[in-house]
Design a protein around this motif. Structure first.
Motif, PDB file in Angstrom:
ATOM      1  N   GLY A 160      -5.428  84.613   2.743  1.00  0.00           N
ATOM      2  CA  GLY A 160      -4.814  83.635   1.843  1.00  0.00           C
ATOM      3  C   GLY A 160      -5.857  82.929   0.985  1.00  0.00           C
ATOM      4  O   GLY A 160      -5.672  82.739  -0.216  1.00  0.00           O
ATOM      5  N   ARG A 161      -6.977  82.609   1.687  1.00  0.00           N
ATOM      6  CA  ARG A 161      -8.041  81.914   0.942  1.00  0.00           C
ATOM      7  C   ARG A 161      -8.646  82.819  -0.137  1.00  0.00           C
ATOM      8  O   ARG A 161      -8.938  82.382  -1.254  1.00  0.00           O
ATOM      9  N   LYS A 162      -8.816  84.100   0.241  1.00  0.00           N
ATOM     10  CA  LYS A 162      -9.340  85.061  -0.752  1.00  0.00           C
ATOM     11  C   LYS A 162      -8.381  85.179  -1.922  1.00  0.00           C
ATOM     12  O   LYS A 162      -8.781  85.239  -3.076  1.00  0.00           O
ATOM     13  N   LYS A 163      -7.038  85.240  -1.567  1.00  0.00           N
ATOM     14  CA  LYS A 163      -6.024  85.353  -2.629  1.00  0.00           C
ATOM     15  C   LYS A 163      -6.083  84.144  -3.554  1.00  0.00           C
ATOM     16  O   LYS A 163      -5.940  84.287  -4.775  1.00  0.00           O
ATOM     17  N   ILE A 164      -6.302  82.965  -2.957  1.00  0.00           N
ATOM     18  CA  ILE A 164      -6.400  81.746  -3.781  1.00  0.00           C
ATOM     19  C   ILE A 164      -7.557  81.860  -4.759  1.00  0.00           C
ATOM     20  O   ILE A 164      -7.441  81.531  -5.948  1.00  0.00           O
ATOM     21  N   ASP A 165      -8.702  82.389  -4.210  1.00  0.00           N
ATOM     22  CA  ASP A 165      -9.878  82.543  -5.082  1.00  0.00           C
ATOM     23  C   ASP A 165      -9.575  83.437  -6.285  1.00  0.00           C
ATOM     24  O   ASP A 165     -10.084  83.216  -7.378  1.00  0.00           O
ATOM     25  N   GLN A 166      -8.714  84.481  -5.984  1.00  0.00           N
ATOM     26  CA  GLN A 166      -8.429  85.436  -7.052  1.00  0.00           C
ATOM     27  C   GLN A 166      -7.192  85.065  -7.870  1.00  0.00           C
ATOM     28  O   GLN A 166      -6.832  85.777  -8.812  1.00  0.00           O
ATOM     29  N   ALA A 167      -6.514  83.972  -7.487  1.00  0.00           N
ATOM     30  CA  ALA A 167      -5.251  83.610  -8.150  1.00  0.00           C
ATOM     31  C   ALA A 167      -5.488  83.241  -9.609  1.00  0.00           C
ATOM     32  O   ALA A 167      -6.524  82.675  -9.958  1.00  0.00           O
ATOM     33  N   THR A 168      -4.491  83.564 -10.439  1.00  0.00           N
ATOM     34  CA  THR A 168      -4.636  83.312 -11.873  1.00  0.00           C
ATOM     35  C   THR A 168      -3.709  82.209 -12.340  1.00  0.00           C
ATOM     36  O   THR A 168      -3.895  81.646 -13.415  1.00  0.00           O
ATOM     37  N   THR A 169      -2.679  81.855 -11.508  1.00  0.00           N
ATOM     38  CA  THR A 169      -1.768  80.778 -11.914  1.00  0.00           C
ATOM     39  C   THR A 169      -1.683  79.718 -10.826  1.00  0.00           C
ATOM     40  O   THR A 169      -1.946  80.000  -9.647  1.00  0.00           O
ATOM     41  N   THR A 170      -1.290  78.508 -11.206  1.00  0.00           N
ATOM     42  CA  THR A 170      -1.098  77.410 -10.258  1.00  0.00           C
ATOM     43  C   THR A 170       0.006  77.741  -9.274  1.00  0.00           C
ATOM     44  O   THR A 170      -0.083  77.442  -8.085  1.00  0.00           O
ATOM     45  N   ALA A 171       1.058  78.440  -9.801  1.00  0.00           N
ATOM     46  CA  ALA A 171       2.184  78.811  -8.938  1.00  0.00           C
ATOM     47  C   ALA A 171       1.719  79.730  -7.814  1.00  0.00           C
ATOM     48  O   ALA A 171       2.117  79.565  -6.654  1.00  0.00           O
ATOM     49  N   MET A 172       0.817  80.685  -8.170  1.00  0.00           N
ATOM     50  CA  MET A 172       0.292  81.599  -7.149  1.00  0.00           C
ATOM     51  C   MET A 172      -0.521  80.827  -6.111  1.00  0.00           C
ATOM     52  O   MET A 172      -0.405  81.059  -4.902  1.00  0.00           O
ATOM     53  N   VAL A 173      -1.357  79.898  -6.591  1.00  0.00           N
ATOM     54  CA  VAL A 173      -2.167  79.083  -5.671  1.00  0.00           C
ATOM     55  C   VAL A 173      -1.261  78.318  -4.702  1.00  0.00           C
ATOM     56  O   VAL A 173      -1.480  78.326  -3.489  1.00  0.00           O
ATOM     57  N   THR A 174      -0.214  77.707  -5.262  1.00  0.00           N
ATOM     58  CA  THR A 174       0.721  76.952  -4.417  1.00  0.00           C
ATOM     59  C   THR A 174       1.369  77.864  -3.371  1.00  0.00           C
ATOM     60  O   THR A 174       1.469  77.518  -2.184  1.00  0.00           O
ATOM     61  N   ALA A 175       1.764  79.090  -3.806  1.00  0.00           N
ATOM     62  CA  ALA A 175       2.412  80.023  -2.873  1.00  0.00           C
ATOM     63  C   ALA A 175       1.467  80.412  -1.745  1.00  0.00           C
ATOM     64  O   ALA A 175       1.841  80.407  -0.559  1.00  0.00           O
ATOM     65  N   PHE A 176       0.194  80.720  -2.084  1.00  0.00           N
ATOM     66  CA  PHE A 176      -0.784  81.109  -1.056  1.00  0.00           C
ATOM     67  C   PHE A 176      -1.105  79.940  -0.128  1.00  0.00           C
ATOM     68  O   PHE A 176      -1.304  80.118   1.071  1.00  0.00           O
ATOM     69  N   GLU A 177      -1.133  78.724  -0.727  1.00  0.00           N
ATOM     70  CA  GLU A 177      -1.369  77.525   0.116  1.00  0.00           C
ATOM     71  C   GLU A 177      -0.248  77.348   1.128  1.00  0.00           C
ATOM     72  O   GLU A 177      -0.477  76.986   2.277  1.00  0.00           O
ATOM     73  N   HIS A 178       0.979  77.661   0.662  1.00  0.00           N
ATOM     74  CA  HIS A 178       2.125  77.621   1.589  1.00  0.00           C
ATOM     75  C   HIS A 178       1.950  78.611   2.733  1.00  0.00           C
ATOM     76  O   HIS A 178       2.160  78.281   3.902  1.00  0.00           O
ATOM     77  N   GLU A 179       1.516  79.817   2.376  1.00  0.00           N
ATOM     78  CA  GLU A 179       1.286  80.861   3.389  1.00  0.00           C
ATOM     79  C   GLU A 179       0.261  80.390   4.415  1.00  0.00           C
ATOM     80  O   GLU A 179       0.441  80.554   5.624  1.00  0.00           O
ATOM     81  N   ILE A 180      -0.815  79.799   3.890  1.00  0.00           N
ATOM     82  CA  ILE A 180      -1.883  79.311   4.783  1.00  0.00           C
ATOM     83  C   ILE A 180      -1.350  78.198   5.693  1.00  0.00           C
ATOM     84  O   ILE A 180      -1.573  78.218   6.909  1.00  0.00           O
ATOM     85  N   ALA A 181      -0.614  77.264   5.077  1.00  0.00           N
ATOM     86  CA  ALA A 181      -0.075  76.147   5.874  1.00  0.00           C
ATOM     87  C   ALA A 181       0.862  76.667   6.966  1.00  0.00           C
ATOM     88  O   ALA A 181       0.844  76.189   8.108  1.00  0.00           O
ATOM     89  N   PHE A 182       1.686  77.705   6.581  1.00  0.00           N
ATOM     90  CA  PHE A 182       2.605  78.285   7.564  1.00  0.00           C
ATOM     91  C   PHE A 182       1.824  78.903   8.723  1.00  0.00           C
ATOM     92  O   PHE A 182       2.117  78.661   9.898  1.00  0.00           O
ATOM     93  N   ALA A 183       0.750  79.675   8.373  1.00  0.00           N
ATOM     94  CA  ALA A 183      -0.071  80.328   9.403  1.00  0.00           C
ATOM     95  C   ALA A 183      -0.733  79.272  10.296  1.00  0.00           C
ATOM     96  O   ALA A 183      -0.798  79.432  11.513  1.00  0.00           O
ATOM     97  N   GLN A 184      -1.192  78.174   9.690  1.00  0.00           N
ATOM     98  CA  GLN A 184      -1.818  77.101  10.502  1.00  0.00           C
ATOM     99  C   GLN A 184      -0.803  76.492  11.463  1.00  0.00           C
ATOM    100  O   GLN A 184      -1.124  76.203  12.619  1.00  0.00           O
ATOM    101  N   GLY A 185       0.442  76.357  10.951  1.00  0.00           N
ATOM    102  CA  GLY A 185       1.518  75.849  11.820  1.00  0.00           C
ATOM    103  C   GLY A 185       1.760  76.776  12.999  1.00  0.00           C
ATOM    104  O   GLY A 185       1.905  76.340  14.149  1.00  0.00           O
TER     105      GLY A 185
END
Ligand SMILES: [Zn+2]
Length: 280
Positions: A96-121
């Motif tokens: 997820g973190r790698k995807k964030i680094d490669q993300a091109t839009t804010t929406a993508m960053v938000t989506a990957f952050e959600h994925e990360i938060a879900f995994a942390q949960g």
């Protein structure tokens, strides 16, 4: 031996005269042999049962311990699964973190952050489960050490009782053989009628002969009527044997055992004391 000491006591108190029928004298001794032989035979039956009971108990303790060990193994397997799940989720987070680094839009960053938060949960849930599992394991380890102690005790008891039972069985068999010899020697010395009476009563009641003490039959605890009691006390050895009217056992009277007890009876009824003074 009880019967013999009774007879010796009778002779001591009334030298030259026995209040006991000669057949009854022998039957009293025979009964001590028969009672002891029965005790030995009962013990020979009971001891293997006792050992079998301890074997069953040992198996039960082994079963309980195996159950606890199985639960411990299940908790360990559960924690291995949880840990492997945690690793999976950590990999998702890294990705997820790698995807964030490669993300091109804010929406993508938000989506990957959600994925990360879900995994942390998910990791948090599994860590809680792991903690709960460790608490259960701790309790199970305590049960295991109790089960280990119980198993050691059960094994020790079984081993000890096996040896004791084997020793006792061997000794009982020797004693029983000795008693059978004594019985075989004694029985032909008793009159035929008396012996068959004895066998018949003993078969029905367990014992055929009872001592009368303090005007009571000691086998059935019933009072002997006064006239019969006097007959029992004053009888000659040529008389017929007397039986207890309540239980049918052959009665005998031993003045050496009865007299001292009468003195300790604290209160005598007035009626009885009058009757006694009239008789004396
Ligand atoms: Zn009786």
């Amino acid at each position: 031996m009880g019967g013999l000491s009774v007879l010796l006591a009778l002779r001591r108190v009334w030298p030259g005269r026995s209040s006991v029928h000669p057949d009854l004298e022998k039957l009293i001794v025979l009964q001590t042999h028969d009672v002891e032989a029965k005790r030995l035979r009962d013990e020979l039956v009971a001891l293997p049962k006792l050992v079998a009971g301890l074997e069953t108990k040992l198996k039960a303790v082994e079963g309980q311990r195996a159950f606890v060990l199985d639960l411990i193994a299940k908790e360990e397997a559960l924690r291995r699964r949880l840990e492997s799940d945690v690793k999976d989720q950590q990999m998702k987070i890294e990705k997820g973190r790698k995807k964030i680094d490669q993300a091109t839009t804010t929406a993508m960053v938000t989506a990957f952050e959600h994925e990360i938060a879900f995994a942390q949960g998910e990791i948090g849930k599994r860590e809680d489960s792991e903690l709960e599992s460790m608490e259960r394991s701790e309790a199970l380890e305590a049960q295991r050490s109790l089960a280990d102690e119980a198993l050691a005790t059960a094994k020790e008891t079984l081993a000890r009782e096996r040896v004791r039972a084997a020793d006792t069985v061997a000794a009982d068999k020797v004693l029983l053989a000795g008693l059978e010899e004594k019985r075989a020697a004694l029985r032909p010395q008793v009159g035929e009628t008396a012996l068959s009476n004895y066998d018949r009563i003993a078969k029905g009641k367990g014992t055929a002969i009872s001592e009368g003490i303090n005007q009571k039959c000691t086998a059935c605890q019933m009072m002997v009527r006064p006239q019969r009691w006097n007959d029992l006390r004053d009888r000659d050895h040529d008389d017929e044997m007397m039986t207890c009217e309540s239980c049918g056992r052959l009665l005998y009277y031993d003045p050496a055992r009865d007299a001292p007890q009468k003195k300790t009876v604290p209160v005598e009824s007035i009626g009885a004391s009058i009757i006694r003074s009239l008789r004396s």
